[in-house]
Structure formats: structure tokens, C-alpha cells
Design an enzyme around this catalytic site. Structure first.
Site, PDB file in Angstrom:
ATOM      1  N   LYS A   1     -39.691   8.642 -95.594  1.00 61.09           N
ATOM      2  CA  LYS A   1     -39.286   9.525 -96.520  1.00 61.09           C
ATOM      3  C   LYS A   1     -40.181   9.640 -97.603  1.00 61.09           C
ATOM      4  O   LYS A   1     -40.912   8.450 -98.031  1.00 61.09           O
ATOM      5  CB  LYS A   1     -37.792   9.478 -96.936  1.00 61.09           C
ATOM      6  CG  LYS A   1     -37.120  10.520 -97.514  1.00 61.09           C
ATOM      7  CD  LYS A   1     -36.740  11.512 -96.249  1.00 61.09           C
ATOM      8  CE  LYS A   1     -36.025  12.745 -96.427  1.00 61.09           C
ATOM      9  NZ  LYS A   1     -35.302  13.413 -95.513  1.00 61.09           N
TER      10      LYS A   1
ATOM     11  N   ASP B   1     -38.040  18.676 -97.742  1.00 61.44           N
ATOM     12  CA  ASP B   1     -36.414  18.380 -98.029  1.00 61.44           C
ATOM     13  C   ASP B   1     -36.217  18.927 -99.354  1.00 61.44           C
ATOM     14  O   ASP B   1     -36.796  20.245 -99.552  1.00 61.44           O
ATOM     15  CB  ASP B   1     -36.451  16.808 -98.056  1.00 61.44           C
ATOM     16  CG  ASP B   1     -35.059  16.096 -98.103  1.00 61.44           C
ATOM     17  OD1 ASP B   1     -34.676  15.948 -96.987  1.00 61.44           O
ATOM     18  OD2 ASP B   1     -34.393  15.831 -99.125  1.00 61.44           O
TER      19      ASP B   1
ATOM     20  N   THR C   1     -31.817  22.877 -89.463  1.00 66.08           N
ATOM     21  CA  THR C   1     -30.929  21.905 -89.901  1.00 66.08           C
ATOM     22  C   THR C   1     -29.480  22.385 -89.737  1.00 66.08           C
ATOM     23  O   THR C   1     -28.653  22.084 -89.462  1.00 66.08           O
ATOM     24  CB  THR C   1     -31.622  21.331 -91.180  1.00 66.08           C
ATOM     25  OG1 THR C   1     -32.747  20.994 -91.070  1.00 66.08           O
ATOM     26  CG2 THR C   1     -30.844  20.302 -91.581  1.00 66.08           C
TER      27      THR C   1
ATOM     28  N   ASN D   1     -31.933  26.049 -98.106  1.00 65.32           N
ATOM     29  CA  ASN D   1     -32.427  26.612 -96.644  1.00 65.32           C
ATOM     30  C   ASN D   1     -31.139  25.946 -95.797  1.00 65.32           C
ATOM     31  O   ASN D   1     -30.754  26.717 -94.761  1.00 65.32           O
ATOM     32  CB  ASN D   1     -33.584  25.684 -96.360  1.00 65.32           C
ATOM     33  CG  ASN D   1     -33.912  26.143 -95.047  1.00 65.32           C
ATOM     34  OD1 ASN D   1     -33.935  27.240 -94.426  1.00 65.32           O
ATOM     35  ND2 ASN D   1     -34.144  24.854 -94.473  1.00 65.32           N
TER      36      ASN D   1
HETATM   37  N1  GLU Z   1     -36.081  16.299 -94.509  1.00 58.34           N
HETATM   38  C1  GLU Z   1     -35.327  16.538 -93.367  1.00 58.34           C
HETATM   39  C2  GLU Z   1     -34.388  15.290 -92.899  1.00 58.34           C
HETATM   40  O1  GLU Z   1     -33.481  14.975 -93.742  1.00 58.34           O
HETATM   41  C3  GLU Z   1     -36.385  16.701 -92.186  1.00 58.34           C
HETATM   42  C4  GLU Z   1     -37.372  15.784 -91.871  1.00 58.34           C
HETATM   43  C5  GLU Z   1     -38.399  16.288 -90.863  1.00 58.34           C
HETATM   44  O2  GLU Z   1     -38.530  17.626 -90.387  1.00 58.34           O
HETATM   45  O3  GLU Z   1     -39.566  15.677 -90.844  1.00 58.34           O
HETATM   46  O4  GLU Z   1     -34.171  14.995 -91.904  1.00 58.34           O
END
Ligand code: GLU
Length: 445
Positions: A126, A166, A210, A241
Site C-alpha cells: 500500500k 484508493d 469494489t 467510487n
Molecule cells: N485500494 C484497493 C483495495 O483496498 C484496490 C487495490 C488494487 O486494486 O490494487 O483493495
């Protein structure tokens, strides 16, 4: 908690002082792992827990940029490459003033288990910055993204580390980040970042994934009690989103979504949230959610309060960490709450989770319920690797299959470990086992 786990947890807390959210994420996973270590002493012998809690690499860097008034600004950039036993590091970038090392590490730690649960070949990472995009012009955000990538580019790559979006990082920012990567490296390396626009290497359904995935998980979880979203009263927190696409899918399955929010307040619309108006306000015009109520007769806005004051049978927290607490849950349970599925990462406090579980409410933790986003990122990587572009229908079908498998593996694991219906236990154990086995196979690295 087992002594072994307690000892490692103590070390983690002592070595990472002040990182409250990271402590919370590690504690929550460790609370599930006792029975796994009993059955598998080889994990203890190989110090798998200690290794899992220490990121493989942590990068902190200066991000200088110039605002519209000509003033030089400095932010802090992060990329925590947590674990690459299952594949290249993978996880989003968050731009929000609350970002510091403890937030990035909690998110990176969660991502390791989440990515393992997807069944795709991706490790966990991250990143992000304490940059606040709110009130910034498009030019300022672009210059920030370019400066951020000017340092990040040397640490990432299709086979090394693949960032995505994110909070605060959507398709627009991914474009500017990718543009700068391409310029610096002189390589059109599509697989280096996901969440790209569909005309330049992105995948259909990634934007929706998501939110859609969270609702598909909720539907399958409800089905274990002979229920479904059809006719259910649904409250969603957030209006970004993830929230918008959760609302869309919940409505498509017959759910009656009556409220959503932003960090300033919430809106209630008993006639059902009008997605077109919400999209126009939040996505197109980038205005506070209050504007939704101003444009919809019958809707009203409540400032400086949490959306959990609104009664719900199904609650979908899709905003941010620790946004749903014990007081909220107590009230929601009293008014007939049946299920919670997390579109955000760690939105429910540990006390609130315990309360949900003791009240018999179906509860899906984010690392399982919101894994559809990163899973579709992995599908984007597949398409990039084969220079292919799949149809919306095919990609959505793949997403639905993945969500069903994640649900079933959590449910089956919980049952195998003697606690049927405990999705926290199921997700933590199923996610952990796969990473731990890969780490054993790869030796002490
Ligand atoms: N930020 C998103 C998560 O919390 C997506 C991460 C991604 O697609 O690499 O899973």
C-alpha cells in the site's frame, strides 16, 4: 490468545510505536490464528508470524510541488511493500491528510490477506501521501501526481510492485501517474499500474468492481440464511467510487438504499437514492453530498453526523477506517440490522465487530467483502500481459465467480475450524494459510 501469538504481538506493538491502526489490524488477525498454529507448528518454527508483520521494504519520500499561487509545498510519500510470497506487491495509493506510516502499514498488512483470498497471484502493498486533494485545482493535483511518480517509478514495475487507486486516487490520478511513469522510463508498461482508463490499457468493470463485489458478497452471505437483498432497507456510508457502485448493485438486486454520506454529513432519501443525481454531484461536479439533498425533493441533509443514525437491515460501510463504532452498532441492532458487508478497509471498530457477532448479525470483513476491487486489478494485469481486452459481461462474470469463491472459502474455513458463520475467522485463516505456505516454500527470504 495463545502465548506464541501474544509474544509476537507484543514485539510488533513495541517495534512499531504509535501506529494505532497497524496494531489494530495485526491484533485482529492474530485473534483468529491460534487454532491454525496448533495444527501447523511448522509456521511457528519458521517464524512466519514475525516475518509477516515486518514489511519486506518500506519507502518514505519527499514530494515537492508548486501550488497555483507559486508557493512550494512539501508532502510525504509512502510505499510499504509488505509481502511478495504470492506475486508482485499489489495495492492502492491513498491521498488523504490522515495518511501516515501507521495507516499505510495497516492497509498493506490487510492487503496481504485480501490478495491471498482472491486466489490471484498477487502480493500485498500500500502507499500514498498526506496530500489533501480537497479544494486543489486539476493542475495542482496533476503536478502532485507527477512529483509523486518521479520518486515512486524506481520502486515499481510489472514484476515488482503494481500500485492502483484508493481514497483520493481515481481514474484521473492514475492517468497522471501512468503518464509520468511512461515519460520517465520511456516504456509503455501497462502492467505497472491498474485502474487505468479503458482506452489505454484499463479493464472494464475495474471501476465498479469494489462496490459490486461487496454487494455480491452480501447477497451470498444473506443466502446462507435464506435471505436476499430484494426488498431490504440498505444504508451505505460514503459516496465515492466504492459507495456509488455498491448502491448501484444493491438497487439492481432489489435493495432499497435510503442513505449515504461524506465526511461532512449524510443524506436520507426515503424514496431511494437517485444514482444519476448522486453521480452528477459527487463524481462529475466533485461537490459535497449536501448538494444531493438540495437537488432532490423529499431528501434531507444532516450535517456533522454519522449515517448510522438511519435504520438499516443491511449496512454497507464504504467510507473509511473505524467509521462504525459500538454505539452505532448497538442502535442498529436494536432497530433490526441483519447484515454488514465492508466495502471500506477496517471500517468497523473491534468492539463493534464483537457486538455484531454476539448479536448474530451476518458480518463480512473488508478483506473478504471488498476484495473484488483488487481481484479485478489482477484481471486487468492478465489482460495487459496478453494484450487483450475483455467484454464487460465476461469480466463481470469473472468477478462474480471470484466473489462466490471467496465467500465459500471463508464460510468453509470457519466451519472447518468449528465456528460456522464466523467470516472474520474464515477470512483470516484462509488468507493466512496460503501466504504462510508460500513463505515456507520460498525459504528464509
Ligand atoms: N485500494 C484497493 C483495495 O483496498 C484496490 C487495490 C488494487 O486494486 O490494487 O483493495
Amino acid at each position: 490468545m495463545q502465548v506464541q501469538l501474544e509474544r509476537v504481538l507484543e514485539q510488533v506493538l513495541a517495534r512499531n510505536p504509535g501506529e494505532r491502526e497497524f496494531h489494530q489490524a495485526v491484533t485482529e488477525v492474530f485473534e483468529s490464528l491460534g487454532p491454525v498454529l496448533e495444527r501447523n507448528p511448522q509456521y511457528v518454527d519458521a517464524a512466519v508470524l514475525e516475518r509477516l508483520c515486518e514489511p519486506e521494504r518500506q519507502i518514505i519520500f519527499r514530494v515537492p510541488w508548486v501550488d497555483d499561487a507559486g508557493q512550494v509545498r512539501i508532502n510525504r510519500g509512502f510505499r510499504v511493500e509488505f509481502n511478495s510470497a504470492l506475486g508482485p506487491f499489489k495495492g492502492g495509493l491513498r491521498f488523504h491528510p490522515s495518511v501516515y506510516l501507521g495507516i499505510v502499514k495497516f492497509l498493506g498488512f490487510e492487503q496481504v490477506f485480501k490478495n491471498s483470498l482472491t486466489g490471484m497471484p498477487i502480493g500485498g502493498a500500500k502507499g500514498g501521501s498526506d496530500f489533501d486533494p480537497r479544494g486543489r485545482s486539476a493542475g495542482e493535483v496533476m503536478r502532485f501526481c507527477q512529483s509523486f511518480m518521479t520518486e515512486l517509478y524506481r520502486h515499481i514495475g510489472e514484476y515488482t510492485d503494481v500500485p492502483a487507486g484508493d481514497i483520493g486516487v481515481g481514474g484521473r490520478e492514475i492517468g497522471w501517474l501512468f503518464g509520468q511513469y511512461k515519460r520517465i522510463t520511456n516504456r509503455y508498461e501497462s502492467g505497472v499500474i491498474t485502474g487505468k482508463g479503458v482506452t489505454w490499457g484499463g479493464s472494464l468493470v475495474r471501476t465498479e468492481a469494489t462496490g459490486y463485489g461487496t454487494v455480491l458478497f452480501a447477497e451470498r452471505m444473506l443466502a446462507t440464511r435464506g435471505l436476499g437483498l430484494d426488498g431490504m432497507r440498505v444504508v451505505v456510508s460514503g459516496s465515492g467510487n466504492v459507495a456509488i457502485h455498491a448502491i448501484e448493485k444493491a438497487q439492481a438486486l432489489g435493495g432499497h438504499v435510503v442513505a449515504c454520506s461524506d465526511s461532512l454529513g449524510y443524506v436520507v432519501d426515503e424514496a431511494g437514492i437517485d444514482l444519476e443525481v448522486l453521480r452528477q454531484v459527487r463524481d462529475v461536479e466533485r461537490l459535497p453530498v449536501e448538494q444531493y439533498a438540495a437537488r432532490r425533493s423529499g431528501a434531507h441533509y444532516v450535517p456533522s453526523a454519522r449515517v448510522w443514525q438511519v435504520d438499516a437491515q443491511v449496512a454497507l460501510p464504504c467510507a473509511t477506517q473505524n467509521e462504525l463504532d459500538e454505539t452505532d452498532v448497538k442502535r442498529l441492532v436494536e432497530s433490526g440490522l441483519l447484515a454488514v458487508a465492508e466495502g471500506a478497509n477496517m471500517p468497523t471498530t473491534p468492539e463493534a465487530v464483537a457486538l455484531l457477532q454476539s448479536a448474530g448479525v451476518l458480518y463480512a470483513p473488508g478483506k473478504a467483502a471488498n476484495a473484488g476491487g483488487v481481484a479485478t486489478s489482477a484481471l486487468e494485469m492478465q489482460q495487459n500481459a496478453s494484450r487483450d481486452a475483455w467484454s464487460f459481461e465476461h469480466t463481470e462474470e469473472r468477478l462474480a465467480g471470484i466473489m462466490a469463491r471467496i465467500h465459500d472459502s471463508c464460510a468453509e474455513t470457519a466451519e472447518e475450524y468449528g465456528d460456522p458463520g464466523n467470516y472474520v475467522l474464515g477470512a483470516n485463516i484462509a488468507g493466512f494459510t496460503k501466504v504462510a505456505d508460500a513463505m515456507l516454500a520460498l525459504g528464509v527470504v
